[in-house]
Design an enzyme around this catalytic site. Structure first.
Site, PDB file in Angstrom:
ATOM      1  N   ARG A  65     -17.312  25.030  -2.400  1.00  0.00           N
ATOM      2  CA  ARG A  65     -17.884  24.248  -3.488  1.00  0.00           C
ATOM      3  C   ARG A  65     -18.459  22.964  -2.913  1.00  0.00           C
ATOM      4  O   ARG A  65     -17.893  22.395  -1.958  1.00  0.00           O
ATOM      5  CB  ARG A  65     -16.824  23.892  -4.545  1.00  0.00           C
ATOM      6  CG  ARG A  65     -16.465  25.008  -5.510  1.00  0.00           C
ATOM      7  CD  ARG A  65     -17.619  25.380  -6.449  1.00  0.00           C
ATOM      8  NE  ARG A  65     -17.237  26.350  -7.451  1.00  0.00           N
ATOM      9  CZ  ARG A  65     -17.472  27.672  -7.397  1.00  0.00           C
ATOM     10  NH1 ARG A  65     -18.097  28.191  -6.366  1.00  0.00           N
ATOM     11  NH2 ARG A  65     -17.107  28.462  -8.385  1.00  0.00           N
ATOM     12  N   HIS A  72     -26.317  29.419  -3.618  1.00  0.00           N
ATOM     13  CA  HIS A  72     -25.084  29.918  -4.240  1.00  0.00           C
ATOM     14  C   HIS A  72     -25.110  31.448  -4.361  1.00  0.00           C
ATOM     15  O   HIS A  72     -24.910  32.010  -5.443  1.00  0.00           O
ATOM     16  CB  HIS A  72     -24.847  29.259  -5.612  1.00  0.00           C
ATOM     17  CG  HIS A  72     -23.399  29.317  -6.041  1.00  0.00           C
ATOM     18  ND1 HIS A  72     -22.779  28.303  -6.734  1.00  0.00           N
ATOM     19  CD2 HIS A  72     -22.451  30.274  -5.867  1.00  0.00           C
ATOM     20  CE1 HIS A  72     -21.519  28.627  -6.968  1.00  0.00           C
ATOM     21  NE2 HIS A  72     -21.300  29.834  -6.442  1.00  0.00           N
TER      22      HIS A  72
HETATM   23  P1  NAP Z   1      -7.822  31.076  -3.770  1.00  0.00           P
HETATM   24  O1  NAP Z   1      -7.343  32.459  -3.540  1.00  0.00           O
HETATM   25  O2  NAP Z   1      -7.252  30.288  -4.897  1.00  0.00           O
HETATM   26  O3  NAP Z   1      -7.627  30.288  -2.413  1.00  0.00           O
HETATM   27  C1  NAP Z   1      -7.802  28.907  -2.311  1.00  0.00           C
HETATM   28  C2  NAP Z   1      -7.265  28.442  -0.986  1.00  0.00           C
HETATM   29  O4  NAP Z   1      -7.485  27.028  -0.864  1.00  0.00           O
HETATM   30  C3  NAP Z   1      -5.756  28.683  -0.862  1.00  0.00           C
HETATM   31  O5  NAP Z   1      -5.426  29.061   0.445  1.00  0.00           O
HETATM   32  C4  NAP Z   1      -5.190  27.296  -1.165  1.00  0.00           C
HETATM   33  O6  NAP Z   1      -3.929  27.045  -0.570  1.00  0.00           O
HETATM   34  C5  NAP Z   1      -6.249  26.412  -0.530  1.00  0.00           C
HETATM   35  N1  NAP Z   1      -6.150  25.059  -1.076  1.00  0.00           N
HETATM   36  C6  NAP Z   1      -6.251  24.661  -2.374  1.00  0.00           C
HETATM   37  N2  NAP Z   1      -6.030  23.341  -2.483  1.00  0.00           N
HETATM   38  C7  NAP Z   1      -5.775  22.899  -1.220  1.00  0.00           C
HETATM   39  C8  NAP Z   1      -5.445  21.644  -0.681  1.00  0.00           C
HETATM   40  N3  NAP Z   1      -5.348  20.541  -1.453  1.00  0.00           N
HETATM   41  N4  NAP Z   1      -5.226  21.554   0.642  1.00  0.00           N
HETATM   42  C9  NAP Z   1      -5.301  22.645   1.422  1.00  0.00           C
HETATM   43  N5  NAP Z   1      -5.617  23.881   0.983  1.00  0.00           N
HETATM   44  C10 NAP Z   1      -5.850  24.005  -0.333  1.00  0.00           C
HETATM   45  O7  NAP Z   1      -9.401  31.073  -3.986  1.00  0.00           O
HETATM   46  P2  NAP Z   1     -10.468  32.149  -3.459  1.00  0.00           P
HETATM   47  O8  NAP Z   1     -10.530  33.291  -4.386  1.00  0.00           O
HETATM   48  O9  NAP Z   1     -10.216  32.398  -2.027  1.00  0.00           O
HETATM   49  O10 NAP Z   1     -11.813  31.307  -3.652  1.00  0.00           O
HETATM   50  C11 NAP Z   1     -11.994  30.066  -3.004  1.00  0.00           C
HETATM   51  C12 NAP Z   1     -13.199  29.366  -3.585  1.00  0.00           C
HETATM   52  O11 NAP Z   1     -14.407  30.000  -3.146  1.00  0.00           O
HETATM   53  C13 NAP Z   1     -13.331  29.410  -5.108  1.00  0.00           C
HETATM   54  O12 NAP Z   1     -12.484  28.464  -5.727  1.00  0.00           O
HETATM   55  C14 NAP Z   1     -14.781  29.100  -5.300  1.00  0.00           C
HETATM   56  O13 NAP Z   1     -14.942  27.702  -5.397  1.00  0.00           O
HETATM   57  C15 NAP Z   1     -15.445  29.607  -4.017  1.00  0.00           C
HETATM   58  N6  NAP Z   1     -16.354  30.760  -4.232  1.00  0.00           N
HETATM   59  C16 NAP Z   1     -17.654  30.636  -3.881  1.00  0.00           C
HETATM   60  C17 NAP Z   1     -18.506  31.704  -4.027  1.00  0.00           C
HETATM   61  C18 NAP Z   1     -19.935  31.598  -3.595  1.00  0.00           C
HETATM   62  O14 NAP Z   1     -20.713  32.509  -3.836  1.00  0.00           O
HETATM   63  N7  NAP Z   1     -20.330  30.541  -2.925  1.00  0.00           N
HETATM   64  C19 NAP Z   1     -18.039  32.905  -4.551  1.00  0.00           C
HETATM   65  C20 NAP Z   1     -16.715  32.987  -4.926  1.00  0.00           C
HETATM   66  C21 NAP Z   1     -15.863  31.906  -4.748  1.00  0.00           C
HETATM   67  P3  NAP Z   1      -2.639  27.904  -1.000  1.00  0.00           P
HETATM   68  O15 NAP Z   1      -2.879  29.279  -0.408  1.00  0.00           O
HETATM   69  O16 NAP Z   1      -1.509  27.222  -0.373  1.00  0.00           O
HETATM   70  O17 NAP Z   1      -2.613  27.924  -2.498  1.00  0.00           O
HETATM   71  C1  GLV Z   2     -18.583  31.882  -7.608  1.00  0.00           C
HETATM   72  O1  GLV Z   2     -18.958  30.885  -7.082  1.00  0.00           O
HETATM   73  C2  GLV Z   2     -17.272  32.067  -8.165  1.00  0.00           C
HETATM   74  O2  GLV Z   2     -16.532  31.087  -8.265  1.00  0.00           O
HETATM   75  O3  GLV Z   2     -16.940  33.215  -8.533  1.00  0.00           O
END
Ligand code: NAP
Ligand code: GLV
Length: 310
Positions: free
Chosen positions: A225, A273
């Site tokens: 993000r 994005h």
């Molecule tokens: P997730 O499963 O919730 O994983 C988030 C990770 O970030 C976890 O490992 C979490 O730690 C860590 N984290 C959160 N707060 C933190 C902090 N303060 N310090 C250190 N680590 C921290 O999320 P996800 O499904 O992998 O997705 C991650 C992000 O990708 C989404 O929130 C979204 O913003 C982005 N995204 C982007 C796209 C795109 O097309 N660009 C698509 C989809 C998603 P813990 O494991 O300890 O909880």
């Molecule tokens: C895309 O950025 C998502 O959060 O699914």
């Protein structure tokens, strides 16, 4: 009585999701009624997206859960009118897409592809790139997406470290966690990838102080993000050479305004994005499984913790 499911995600995608959700819900054996309009008091579940026109959940008095089609929930997590469980999307299709985007952009920089793609006639640079095992990569955020990317990069031979809020153990990945683990993770990151959610705690994770912890000339990939990075600090680090290149998929303002410095900076690649997106077929299976769980009195998958913000 059927289970009443309101599709209130991106309006333009109803035609796409109606058949995939119907198919996945039929496979659960539930008696259901799926529509994109309902009397609010009749609705049991809402299929949602953060950019939905629906922002006031107060009229949905019998709502059991909101099921987000997006992984990121920053657009809904603070909504005070939402008092029922909120699940985010963890979709194997979206994960595959993210792994492919991250791997592709990592290999671009690891192999120095630009040098040859952009070479002028006569520019002969006969230096083979290093092997992946000699390239240190750091993934900030080891959740559904970050851990899959880290695992794939490790399987290609990269020397991978990762960082998360809580302690993790991922085969082939050196895991750090918490504020005290950030420096070690960053010092490792010749290529540093951000895959954390946008929360008050993660804002400006990369700032002037932490960017200085990266190896000189580090490459940054941000498919997480926009607010994870202090833009002014990044632009300054690109100009001094502390950061060699930034490939950015997400921004504080989207679409990225045409006059933003990132568009014309020679060391920045902007992608709009598109790193990955929810895939309707596989995501519908996740939604249907969560509704089946709700009706069976089983715990929902992928629940958002409102206090953590993700
Ligand atoms: P997730 O499963 O919730 O994983 C988030 C990770 O970030 C976890 O490992 C979490 O730690 C860590 N984290 C959160 N707060 C933190 C902090 N303060 N310090 C250190 N680590 C921290 O999320 P996800 O499904 O992998 O997705 C991650 C992000 O990708 C989404 O929130 C979204 O913003 C982005 N995204 C982007 C796209 C795109 O097309 N660009 C698509 C989809 C998603 P813990 O494991 O300890 O909880
Ligand atoms: C895309 O950025 C998502 O959060 O699914």
């Amino acid at each position: 009585m059927p289970v009443n499911i309101l599709y209130a995600a991106t309006p333009g995608k109803w035609e796409t999701y109606q058949p995939t959700l119907t198919k996945a819900l039929q496979a659960t054996g539930l008696d259901f009624d799926l529509r994109n309009e309902f009397d609010p008091e009749a609705v049991d579940y809402i299929v949602y997206a953060s950019n939905s026109p629906l922002q006031d959940f107060t009229p949905y008095k019998n709502l059991k859960a909101v099921l987000n089609l997006w992984a990121g929930v920053e657009g809904i997590v603070g909504n005070k009118s939402l008092t029922v469980p909120l699940a985010r999307m963890v979709d194997k299709g979206m994960t595959s897409g993210m792994v492919e985007w991250v791997t592709g952009h990592t290999l671009r920089h690891h192999l120095g592809m630009d040098r040859h793609i952009l070479a002028k006639p006569g520019e002969w640079h006969p230096v083979a790139p290093p092997l992946a095992r000699n390239r240190r990569v750091t993934v900030l955020g080891l959740g559904a997406l970050g851990s899959a990317c880290a695992t794939t990069l490790a399987s290609l031979g990269f020397d991978v470290a990762g960082w998360s809020r809580s302690a993790k153990s991922i085969p082939g990945v050196t895991c750090h966690h918490g504020p005290e683990g950030l420096r070690a993770a960053l010092e490792h990151g010749e290529i540093t990838i951000l895959l954390m959610p946008n929360t008050p705690e993660t804002e400006n994770t990369l700032n002037a102080e932490t960017i200085a912890m990266l190896p000189r000339g580090a490459i940054i990939l941000n498919p997480g993000r926009g607010p994870l990075i202090d833009d002014a600090a990044l632009l300054s680090a690109l100009d001094t050479g502390q950061v060699g290149h930034a490939t950015l998929d997400v921004f504080r303002v989207e679409p990225l305004p045409a006059d933003h410095a990132y568009w014309t900076h020679p060391k920045v690649t902007v992608t709009p994005h598109i790193a990955s997106e929810t895939r309707p077929d596989t995501a519908s299976e996740v939604i249907a499984e969560n509704i089946r769980r709700g009706e069976a009195g089983e715990p929902f998958l992928h629940l958002v913790d409102r206090t953590r913000g993700y």
